[in-house]
Design a protein around this motif. Structure first.
Motif, PDB file in Angstrom:
ATOM      1  N   THR A 279       7.562  -1.927 -11.786  1.00  9.29           N
ATOM      2  CA  THR A 279       6.760  -2.346 -10.639  1.00  9.29           C
ATOM      3  C   THR A 279       5.343  -2.669 -11.083  1.00  9.29           C
ATOM      4  O   THR A 279       4.655  -1.818 -11.664  1.00  9.29           O
ATOM      5  CB  THR A 279       6.713  -1.242  -9.564  1.00  9.29           C
ATOM      6  OG1 THR A 279       8.051  -0.929  -9.161  1.00  9.29           O
ATOM      7  CG2 THR A 279       5.915  -1.703  -8.357  1.00  9.29           C
ATOM      8  N   LEU A 280       4.910  -3.894 -10.841  1.00 14.25           N
ATOM      9  CA  LEU A 280       3.534  -4.313 -11.109  1.00 14.25           C
ATOM     10  C   LEU A 280       2.737  -4.177  -9.813  1.00 14.25           C
ATOM     11  O   LEU A 280       3.060  -4.832  -8.818  1.00 14.25           O
ATOM     12  CB  LEU A 280       3.504  -5.758 -11.600  1.00 14.25           C
ATOM     13  CG  LEU A 280       4.108  -6.029 -12.977  1.00 14.25           C
ATOM     14  CD1 LEU A 280       4.416  -7.509 -13.148  1.00 14.25           C
ATOM     15  CD2 LEU A 280       3.172  -5.565 -14.079  1.00 14.25           C
ATOM     16  N   ILE A 281       1.704  -3.342  -9.820  1.00 14.42           N
ATOM     17  CA  ILE A 281       0.976  -3.102  -8.558  1.00 14.42           C
ATOM     18  C   ILE A 281      -0.185  -4.062  -8.359  1.00 14.42           C
ATOM     19  O   ILE A 281      -0.819  -4.071  -7.305  1.00 14.42           O
ATOM     20  CB  ILE A 281       0.474  -1.649  -8.462  1.00 14.42           C
ATOM     21  CG1 ILE A 281      -0.590  -1.361  -9.533  1.00 14.42           C
ATOM     22  CG2 ILE A 281       1.624  -0.678  -8.580  1.00 14.42           C
ATOM     23  CD1 ILE A 281      -1.268  -0.013  -9.337  1.00 14.42           C
ATOM     24  N   GLY A 282      -0.498  -4.888  -9.359  1.00 13.55           N
ATOM     25  CA  GLY A 282      -1.599  -5.834  -9.202  1.00 13.55           C
ATOM     26  C   GLY A 282      -2.908  -5.249  -9.699  1.00 13.55           C
ATOM     27  O   GLY A 282      -2.984  -4.704 -10.795  1.00 13.55           O
ATOM     28  N   ILE A 283      -3.939  -5.334  -8.889  1.00 16.34           N
ATOM     29  CA  ILE A 283      -5.276  -4.857  -9.260  1.00 16.34           C
ATOM     30  C   ILE A 283      -5.531  -3.524  -8.576  1.00 16.34           C
ATOM     31  O   ILE A 283      -5.759  -3.478  -7.360  1.00 16.34           O
ATOM     32  CB  ILE A 283      -6.360  -5.877  -8.867  1.00 16.34           C
ATOM     33  CG1 ILE A 283      -6.037  -7.250  -9.471  1.00 16.34           C
ATOM     34  CG2 ILE A 283      -7.735  -5.415  -9.337  1.00 16.34           C
ATOM     35  CD1 ILE A 283      -6.963  -8.358  -9.032  1.00 16.34           C
ATOM     36  N   PRO A 284      -5.491  -2.403  -9.288  1.00 24.85           N
ATOM     37  CA  PRO A 284      -5.680  -1.088  -8.661  1.00 24.85           C
ATOM     38  C   PRO A 284      -7.052  -0.973  -7.998  1.00 24.85           C
ATOM     39  O   PRO A 284      -8.073  -1.319  -8.591  1.00 24.85           O
ATOM     40  CB  PRO A 284      -5.564  -0.104  -9.837  1.00 24.85           C
ATOM     41  CG  PRO A 284      -5.100  -0.878 -11.000  1.00 24.85           C
ATOM     42  CD  PRO A 284      -5.324  -2.316 -10.746  1.00 24.85           C
ATOM     43  N   GLY A 285      -7.054  -0.513  -6.771  1.00 22.02           N
ATOM     44  CA  GLY A 285      -8.295  -0.357  -6.032  1.00 22.02           C
ATOM     45  C   GLY A 285      -8.681  -1.559  -5.195  1.00 22.02           C
ATOM     46  O   GLY A 285      -9.563  -1.468  -4.339  1.00 22.02           O
ATOM     47  N   LEU A 286      -8.028  -2.692  -5.442  1.00 24.51           N
ATOM     48  CA  LEU A 286      -8.347  -3.905  -4.684  1.00 24.51           C
ATOM     49  C   LEU A 286      -7.111  -4.453  -3.970  1.00 24.51           C
ATOM     50  O   LEU A 286      -7.045  -5.636  -3.661  1.00 24.51           O
ATOM     51  CB  LEU A 286      -8.921  -4.981  -5.618  1.00 24.51           C
ATOM     52  CG  LEU A 286     -10.248  -4.667  -6.315  1.00 24.51           C
ATOM     53  CD1 LEU A 286     -10.664  -5.831  -7.208  1.00 24.51           C
ATOM     54  CD2 LEU A 286     -11.361  -4.375  -5.306  1.00 24.51           C
TER      55      LEU A 286
ATOM     56  N   PRO B 280       2.731 -17.456 -11.636  1.00 24.61           N
ATOM     57  CA  PRO B 280       3.712 -17.371 -10.541  1.00 24.61           C
ATOM     58  C   PRO B 280       3.982 -15.935 -10.101  1.00 24.61           C
ATOM     59  O   PRO B 280       3.998 -15.632  -8.896  1.00 24.61           O
ATOM     60  CB  PRO B 280       4.963 -18.032 -11.141  1.00 24.61           C
ATOM     61  CG  PRO B 280       4.428 -18.979 -12.163  1.00 24.61           C
ATOM     62  CD  PRO B 280       3.244 -18.279 -12.762  1.00 24.61           C
ATOM     63  N   LYS B 281       4.167 -15.030 -11.068  1.00 29.75           N
ATOM     64  CA  LYS B 281       4.410 -13.631 -10.720  1.00 29.75           C
ATOM     65  C   LYS B 281       3.168 -12.988 -10.117  1.00 29.75           C
ATOM     66  O   LYS B 281       3.258 -12.216  -9.154  1.00 29.75           O
ATOM     67  CB  LYS B 281       4.862 -12.852 -11.966  1.00 29.75           C
ATOM     68  CG  LYS B 281       5.224 -11.390 -11.681  1.00 29.75           C
ATOM     69  CD  LYS B 281       6.388 -11.287 -10.713  1.00 29.75           C
ATOM     70  CE  LYS B 281       6.723  -9.856 -10.373  1.00 29.75           C
ATOM     71  NZ  LYS B 281       7.816  -9.763  -9.387  1.00 29.75           N
TER      72      LYS B 281
ATOM     73  N   PHE C  80       2.959 -12.193  -1.634  1.00 31.47           N
ATOM     74  CA  PHE C  80       4.272 -11.875  -1.056  1.00 31.47           C
ATOM     75  C   PHE C  80       4.754 -10.468  -1.392  1.00 31.47           C
ATOM     76  O   PHE C  80       5.871 -10.096  -1.022  1.00 31.47           O
ATOM     77  CB  PHE C  80       5.310 -12.914  -1.538  1.00 31.47           C
ATOM     78  CG  PHE C  80       4.890 -14.338  -1.311  1.00 31.47           C
ATOM     79  CD1 PHE C  80       4.805 -14.854  -0.024  1.00 31.47           C
ATOM     80  CD2 PHE C  80       4.543 -15.157  -2.384  1.00 31.47           C
ATOM     81  CE1 PHE C  80       4.398 -16.161   0.188  1.00 31.47           C
ATOM     82  CE2 PHE C  80       4.135 -16.466  -2.177  1.00 31.47           C
ATOM     83  CZ  PHE C  80       4.065 -16.971  -0.884  1.00 31.47           C
ATOM     84  N   HIS C  81       3.912  -9.707  -2.102  1.00 38.48           N
ATOM     85  CA  HIS C  81       4.217  -8.311  -2.443  1.00 38.48           C
ATOM     86  C   HIS C  81       5.548  -8.181  -3.193  1.00 38.48           C
ATOM     87  O   HIS C  81       6.257  -7.188  -3.031  1.00 38.48           O
ATOM     88  CB  HIS C  81       4.227  -7.437  -1.186  1.00 38.48           C
ATOM     89  CG  HIS C  81       2.962  -7.550  -0.385  1.00 38.48           C
ATOM     90  ND1 HIS C  81       1.756  -7.037  -0.820  1.00 38.48           N
ATOM     91  CD2 HIS C  81       2.711  -8.150   0.815  1.00 38.48           C
ATOM     92  CE1 HIS C  81       0.812  -7.304   0.078  1.00 38.48           C
ATOM     93  NE2 HIS C  81       1.365  -7.976   1.076  1.00 38.48           N
ATOM     94  N   THR C  82       5.870  -9.167  -4.015  1.00 43.00           N
ATOM     95  CA  THR C  82       7.073  -9.088  -4.866  1.00 43.00           C
ATOM     96  C   THR C  82       6.661  -8.426  -6.182  1.00 43.00           C
ATOM     97  O   THR C  82       6.442  -9.099  -7.193  1.00 43.00           O
ATOM     98  CB  THR C  82       7.656 -10.492  -5.120  1.00 43.00           C
ATOM     99  OG1 THR C  82       6.623 -11.335  -5.665  1.00 43.00           O
ATOM    100  CG2 THR C  82       8.173 -11.100  -3.836  1.00 43.00           C
ATOM    101  N   GLN C  83       6.576  -7.115  -6.150  1.00 40.32           N
ATOM    102  CA  GLN C  83       6.020  -6.363  -7.275  1.00 40.32           C
ATOM    103  C   GLN C  83       7.051  -5.999  -8.336  1.00 40.32           C
ATOM    104  O   GLN C  83       6.690  -5.685  -9.461  1.00 40.32           O
ATOM    105  CB  GLN C  83       5.350  -5.082  -6.749  1.00 40.32           C
ATOM    106  CG  GLN C  83       4.182  -5.368  -5.799  1.00 40.32           C
ATOM    107  CD  GLN C  83       3.613  -4.097  -5.205  1.00 40.32           C
ATOM    108  OE1 GLN C  83       4.355  -3.210  -4.795  1.00 40.32           O
ATOM    109  NE2 GLN C  83       2.299  -3.999  -5.165  1.00 40.32           N
TER     110      GLN C  83
END
Length: 312
Positions: free
Chosen positions: A15-22, A81-82, A89-92
């Motif tokens: 699972t990739l959560i993106g930018i933690p805290g943002l 793209p990811k 789209f929250h496709t983590q």
């Protein structure tokens, strides 16, 4: 997949959560990132089209610029793209093997980009320091050989990183990666085993590639400047310097972002995670976005070709 209270056995999905805290503003952050990605694709594609369609640009310097354009397209397309899927789209979720493949693409093409910048520096060194021998030294055959060596070096050096993760680790503390893409150390830190070998090999690859390339790039441009300042005519000095300034701009912005990302990931524990993740993402996106602009503005032949194409 077997779960215990402490570890996860051979996870099939990460699972990739993106930018933690943002997380709450990631959808807005995605807008400028998407705009830069689209402009990078258009700019690099236009650059490749011009170099391919204009016979006068079928010279080593422009072929290297074309190689850089292809590298930038692949590098940006391997993450954006990811990343936009996570932001909008929250496709983590990402399959473990897909994550490793993305990691291999990212680090391989980072090494390729560095190698191409070295080849461009050597090209300018020979063109300015040994102009009478340039045509006999930098033939199309040599350009093809240099391109092959750069690609093979990157693929061979990065491949063991993938193998060391895939076959050394079976248990993982977590399946959550605090990042926008699958970066080598971000994956390694998930493992429950001894990660010392992975860290050492990662440092070896980073310092082998950057140390070798930086040494010869610095040497090439220092010799170029010595030669340029000894030219008798001011016009000749300005012309020679102008042919190098675009390469120097690309070289500086790439390595500045690269070293910031590399050292903060390993030694910047006091730096907020979102700063590191933002810079890491920009490091892979800003060069593909800026390179066509730099070469389009600073390289006269490309600039003239663009004008001719737009205003026939």
């Amino acid at each position: 997949m077997f779960l215990s209270n402490v570890t996860v056995f051979m996870p099939s999905v990460l699972t990739l959560i993106g930018i933690p805290g943002l997380e709450s503003v990631q959808s807005w952050i995605g807008i400028p990132f998407c705009a830069m990605y689209i402009l990078a694709m258009i700019g690099n594609s236009l650059l490749l089209f011009i170099i391919k369609s204009e016979p006068s640009l079928h010279e080593p310097m422009y072929i290297f610029i074309g190689m850089l354009g292809v590298t930038d397209i692949v590098l940006a397309s391997s993450i954006m793209p990811k990343m936009l899927g996570i932001f909008w789209f929250h496709t983590q979720e990402i399959y473990f093997d897909s994550c490793l493949l993305q990691m291999w693409f990212i680090h391989t093409f980072e090494c390729i980009e560095s190698g191409i910048l070295l080849a461009m520096a050597l090209d300018r060194y020979v063109a300015i320091c040994y102009p009478l021998r340039y045509a006999t030294i930098f033939t199309h055959k040599l350009v093809a050989q240099l391109g092959t060596v750069v690609v093979l070096r990157a693929a061979i050096l990065v491949a063991p990183c993938l193998v060391l993760i895939k076959y050394r680790f079976q248990f993982y503390h977590t399946t959550v990666i605090s990042h926008t893409y699958c970066e080598h150390m971000a994956i390694v830190k998930l493992a429950a085993g001894n990660i010392k070998i992975n860290k050492i090999y990662g440092l070896f690859v980073a310092f082998t590639v950057s140390g070798f390339d930086l040494t010869f790039i610095t040497f090439s441009y220092s010799q170029i400047f010595v030669t340029v300042f000894h030219l008798p005519q001011k016009e000749s000095r300005l012309k020679a310097f102008n042919t190098c300034i675009a390469h120097i701009c690309v070289f500086l912005q790439l390595y500045f972002l690269a070293f910031f990302s590399f050292f903060t990931h390993r030694f910047g524990s006091h730096i907020p995670p979102y700063i590191h993740i933002l810079f890491s993402s920009m490091y892979l996106l800003v060069p593909p976005f800026l390179n066509p602009l730099v070469y389009g503005v600073k390289t006269k032949q490309i600039r003239v070709s663009v004008v001719k194409m737009c205003c026939p």
